[in-house]
Design a protein around this motif. Structure first.
Motif, short mmCIF file in Angstrom:
data_model
loop_
_atom_site.label_atom_id
_atom_site.label_comp_id
_atom_site.label_asym_id
_atom_site.label_seq_id
_atom_site.Cartn_x
_atom_site.Cartn_y
_atom_site.Cartn_z
N SER A 111 -1.54 -1.34 6.01
CA SER A 111 -1.56 0.01 5.46
C SER A 111 -1.52 1.01 6.61
N ILE A 112 -1.15 2.23 6.31
CA ILE A 112 -1.03 3.26 7.33
C ILE A 112 -2.40 3.91 7.55
N GLU A 113 -2.90 3.81 8.76
CA GLU A 113 -4.19 4.41 9.08
C GLU A 113 -4.03 5.87 9.50
N ASN A 114 -2.97 6.16 10.24
CA ASN A 114 -2.66 7.54 10.64
C ASN A 114 -1.15 7.74 10.57
N TYR A 115 -0.74 8.82 9.92
CA TYR A 115 0.70 9.13 9.85
C TYR A 115 1.11 9.90 11.10
N THR A 116 2.01 9.32 11.86
CA THR A 116 2.56 9.91 13.07
C THR A 116 4.07 9.67 13.03
N PRO A 117 4.82 10.15 14.02
CA PRO A 117 6.25 9.82 14.06
C PRO A 117 6.51 8.31 14.12
N VAL A 118 5.54 7.51 14.54
CA VAL A 118 5.72 6.05 14.60
C VAL A 118 5.66 5.46 13.19
N THR A 119 4.76 5.95 12.36
CA THR A 119 4.54 5.36 11.03
C THR A 119 5.21 6.17 9.92
#
Length: 237
Positions: A148-156
């Motif tokens: 699951s996505i823990e932090n939304y950044t340009p990577v995720t």
């Protein structure tokens, strides 16, 4: 009108000329892998131009200053031999703000170099008689890993959940200072399987999945790696 069209045409040509590929130094060595599929993973990234260095030649090249020729450093090695000059070269790159992407078993590298753990943001602890057994890390092959996505950044960006048939690492050390990117609840895995770290002036991303061709050929994995490389390139100085 004609002058306006010529202006836009000229601007478009300049944009194409200036859109240089992201140059990456791709480092392997110390662990077997599905070589054909691994390199195909990078061959298919249209915006990436890579040069491959296998260990120990990779560290020699870094000590000679070759790392400064690249936009992003990508490590898929599992290596332990490193000289004082080579350590100094790594640290120099971090002071210059060179971005790093570490993949999978790179977390096991340089067991006797404390600064490497600070750079990557964690460590897989190999079995060692000088280290208490309850601190040894563990691995489990061929398991489904739901992330699951823990932090939304340009990577995720663009993901809701990722799923890989891969290898997990358990009982690893992860710095409290990292920004977690991907989380899993797999019972044999550490809680976080991807994170972002800072060391000196460098931005660093670590992605734990990536054991073999089944993950290399996963479209979400390809997208994740490319987004990490493109993101890190924004920090290239």
């Amino acid at each position: 009108m004609k002058k306006l069209m010529l202006f836009f045409l000229f601007s478009s040509i300049i944009s194409v000329i200036c859109a240089q590929p992201i140059k990456i130094m791709l480092v392997t060595g110390g662990h077997s892998f599905d070589t054909v599929q691994f390199f195909q993973l990078f061959d298919q990234m249209d915006e990436v131009d890579y040069e491959h260095f296998a260990q120990p030649e990779a560290n020699k090249a870094i000590a000679d200053g070759r790392g400064e020729d690249f936009d992003v450093m990508v490590f898929y090695d599992m290596w332990d031999e490193i000289s004082s000059d080579q350590k100094a070269a790594y640290l120099k790159l971090t002071k210059q703000g060179k971005p790093f992407l570490f993949l999978h078993h790179a977390l096991v590298s340089y067991q006797k170099w404390p600064a490497f753990e600070d750079i990557i943001g964690g460590r897989y602890i190999e079995e060692n008689k000088n280290i208490p057994e309850d601190e040894w890390s563990e691995y489990e092959h061929d398991v489904w890993v739901y992330c699951s996505i823990e932090n939304y950044t340009p990577v995720t960006a663009g993901f809701r959940e990722l799923r890989f048939f891969d290898e997990v690492y358990g009982n690893i050390r992860i710095s409290d200072d990292v920004k977690p990117l991907l989380q899993t609840r797999h019972p044999k895995s550490a809680e976080y399987v991807a994170w972002e770290n800072r060391y000196n002036a460098s931005t660093i991303v670590y992605i734990q999945p990536g054991h073999d061709k089944r993950t290399y050929e996963n479209e979400d994995y390809r997208k994740l790696l490319f987004q990490a490389i493109r993101y890190l390139n924004t920090f290239n100085k």
